[in-house]
Design a protein around this motif. Sequence first.
Motif, mmCIF file in Angstrom:
data_model
loop_
_atom_site.group_PDB
_atom_site.id
_atom_site.type_symbol
_atom_site.label_atom_id
_atom_site.label_comp_id
_atom_site.label_asym_id
_atom_site.label_seq_id
_atom_site.Cartn_x
_atom_site.Cartn_y
_atom_site.Cartn_z
ATOM 1 N N GLU A 164 -57.804 49.972 -14.497
ATOM 2 C CA GLU A 164 -57.740 49.667 -13.067
ATOM 3 C C GLU A 164 -57.762 48.162 -12.823
ATOM 4 O OE1 GLU A 164 -59.873 53.606 -11.093
ATOM 5 O OE2 GLU A 164 -61.090 51.997 -11.922
ATOM 6 N N ALA A 165 -58.467 47.436 -13.678
ATOM 7 C CA ALA A 165 -58.511 45.980 -13.546
ATOM 8 C C ALA A 165 -57.158 45.357 -13.834
ATOM 9 C CB ALA A 165 -59.561 45.396 -14.493
ATOM 10 N N LEU A 166 -56.310 46.055 -14.591
ATOM 11 C CA LEU A 166 -54.985 45.544 -14.927
ATOM 12 C C LEU A 166 -53.925 45.924 -13.902
ATOM 13 C CD1 LEU A 166 -54.863 46.126 -18.792
ATOM 14 C CD2 LEU A 166 -54.615 43.931 -17.633
ATOM 15 N N LEU A 167 -54.297 46.710 -12.886
ATOM 16 C CA LEU A 167 -53.324 47.099 -11.875
ATOM 17 C C LEU A 167 -52.917 45.885 -11.047
ATOM 18 C CD1 LEU A 167 -54.791 50.468 -10.554
ATOM 19 C CD2 LEU A 167 -52.802 50.170 -12.008
ATOM 20 N N SER A 168 -51.632 45.687 -10.905
ATOM 21 C CA SER A 168 -51.123 44.591 -10.089
ATOM 22 C C SER A 168 -50.568 45.167 -8.800
ATOM 23 C CB SER A 168 -50.018 43.824 -10.835
ATOM 24 O OG SER A 168 -49.458 42.825 -10.013
ATOM 25 N N VAL A 169 -51.338 45.043 -7.717
ATOM 26 C CA VAL A 169 -50.897 45.597 -6.437
ATOM 27 C C VAL A 169 -49.747 44.791 -5.850
ATOM 28 C CG1 VAL A 169 -53.123 46.618 -5.907
ATOM 29 C CG2 VAL A 169 -52.680 44.263 -5.241
ATOM 30 N N GLN A 170 -49.431 43.647 -6.475
ATOM 31 C CA GLN A 170 -48.299 42.854 -6.009
ATOM 32 C C GLN A 170 -46.971 43.430 -6.502
ATOM 33 O OE1 GLN A 170 -49.171 38.971 -7.500
ATOM 34 N NE2 GLN A 170 -50.935 38.669 -6.178
ATOM 35 N N ASP A 171 -47.025 44.256 -7.550
ATOM 36 C CA ASP A 171 -45.813 44.825 -8.141
ATOM 37 C C ASP A 171 -45.757 46.319 -7.848
ATOM 38 O OD1 ASP A 171 -45.070 42.357 -9.286
ATOM 39 O OD2 ASP A 171 -46.412 42.708 -10.963
ATOM 40 N N VAL A 172 -45.367 46.667 -6.636
ATOM 41 C CA VAL A 172 -45.299 48.059 -6.215
ATOM 42 C C VAL A 172 -43.845 48.491 -6.166
ATOM 43 C CG1 VAL A 172 -45.855 49.715 -4.397
ATOM 44 C CG2 VAL A 172 -47.400 47.800 -4.864
ATOM 45 N N GLU A 173 -43.546 49.615 -6.799
ATOM 46 C CA GLU A 173 -42.203 50.190 -6.775
ATOM 47 C C GLU A 173 -42.280 51.561 -6.116
ATOM 48 O OE1 GLU A 173 -40.003 49.220 -10.732
ATOM 49 O OE2 GLU A 173 -42.111 49.499 -11.215
ATOM 50 N N SER A 174 -41.171 52.037 -5.600
ATOM 51 C CA SER A 174 -41.139 53.373 -5.014
ATOM 52 C C SER A 174 -39.921 54.117 -5.537
ATOM 53 C CB SER A 174 -41.092 53.301 -3.484
ATOM 54 O OG SER A 174 -39.911 52.644 -3.045
ATOM 55 N N PHE A 175 -40.148 55.375 -5.903
ATOM 56 C CA PHE A 175 -39.068 56.261 -6.329
ATOM 57 C C PHE A 175 -39.177 57.523 -5.494
ATOM 58 C CE2 PHE A 175 -39.784 53.515 -9.928
ATOM 59 C CZ PHE A 175 -38.504 53.185 -10.334
#
Length: 385
Positions: A164-175
């Motif tokens: 969870e600490a490695l999650l980058s909320v700046q890099d969000v993709e949608s499919f």
Amino acid sequence: MSFWLAIPIAAALAWAISACGIGAVLRRSRTRAHAMSVELLLKRGPGRGIAADSSGRVSPQITRDNKKRVLIVGAGAVGTTLAHSLTSDGRYTVVGFVDDDLDGASAGEFPLLGVRTNIVQLIEQYRIDDVVLAYAPTWQQQLAEELTLWHPGVCVRIVPSSYEALLSVQDVESFGDIALVRLVTRVDGFKDVVKRAFDIGFALSGLILLSPLLAAVALLVRLTSRGPVIFSQVRTGRFGKPFVLYKFRTMITDAETGTGPVLARGRNDSRLTAIGKWLRALRIDEVPQLWNVLCGDMSLVGPRPERPFFVRQFELQSPAYAQRHQVRPGITGLAQVCGGYHTDARDKLRFDLIYVSHYSVWLDLSILLRTLMVIAKPGSEQPEA
């Protein structure tokens, strides 16, 4: 090269960079960072962990039809919806699913390839490029959602796991209707170049402006205790590459004779010299590491570099520890301004992984400012490595 040659060489480098232009230095930095990222990707074995949704600036392994091969963990409604969306996108081939509940799962047209314990083997066998985790929310996540819904006035805080600490909320993709957040397993090339430019400018200026202080401290160390002025030690740097770290000697010579490698014990360590306690209190002993920053082995801000002996131990305790080596180690870091000497290594790791996934020049400036505040605070003790 002797550290004492660093100051005149630093001055010469300042004129050289001004004449040749910082652009050339930055281009070399970008090339070196890209090459080392590719080298790390090729060397990573099954024991190094799994990258979830590993899209990044370094091109992954591409099949002959030029589509990324995806393995989805979780064959429930979210996973199957995501599989259809990825297939419709045209850039991905969904190889199959992994799910521990094979009997109750329905993957439709996509095969169920095994359970979670088979993932490493399946990645090698099917030449997987991306792994997507699509399990249902845990009870902790559901509880957090309910608390924020029914008690919006209550502040809910979460202790993040390593991933969870490695999650980058700046890099969000949608499919389709599914949102994906990438785990940060590689650094951003552009941010790395900007950070390196900032490091070079600050290190050059610091070595030149602080040269009188360096000379005075060197004289004090020489006059108050026997042994070398500069202490050097091998540490683990970016991508696991060893380098020699420099600092003013603050301990008696042969401090680990009879004990072997031991972690720092704070300012009350009996091995500290009289002047060493003062140098550590003001963090002046770390100033020679500006030379390490200038050479490219370190950054001003980043996870503190540790000795290979302890790195091997920490990686056995937590495989995610290796991810902190995705960036250059720093003179100070998020763990240093948020923790203390006796903060557990696993707790420091959370801070380091959060920094790896969110670092920027603005965050670096904030950490540098907070470092000064910690130094100025009476009785404060920063973690030291």
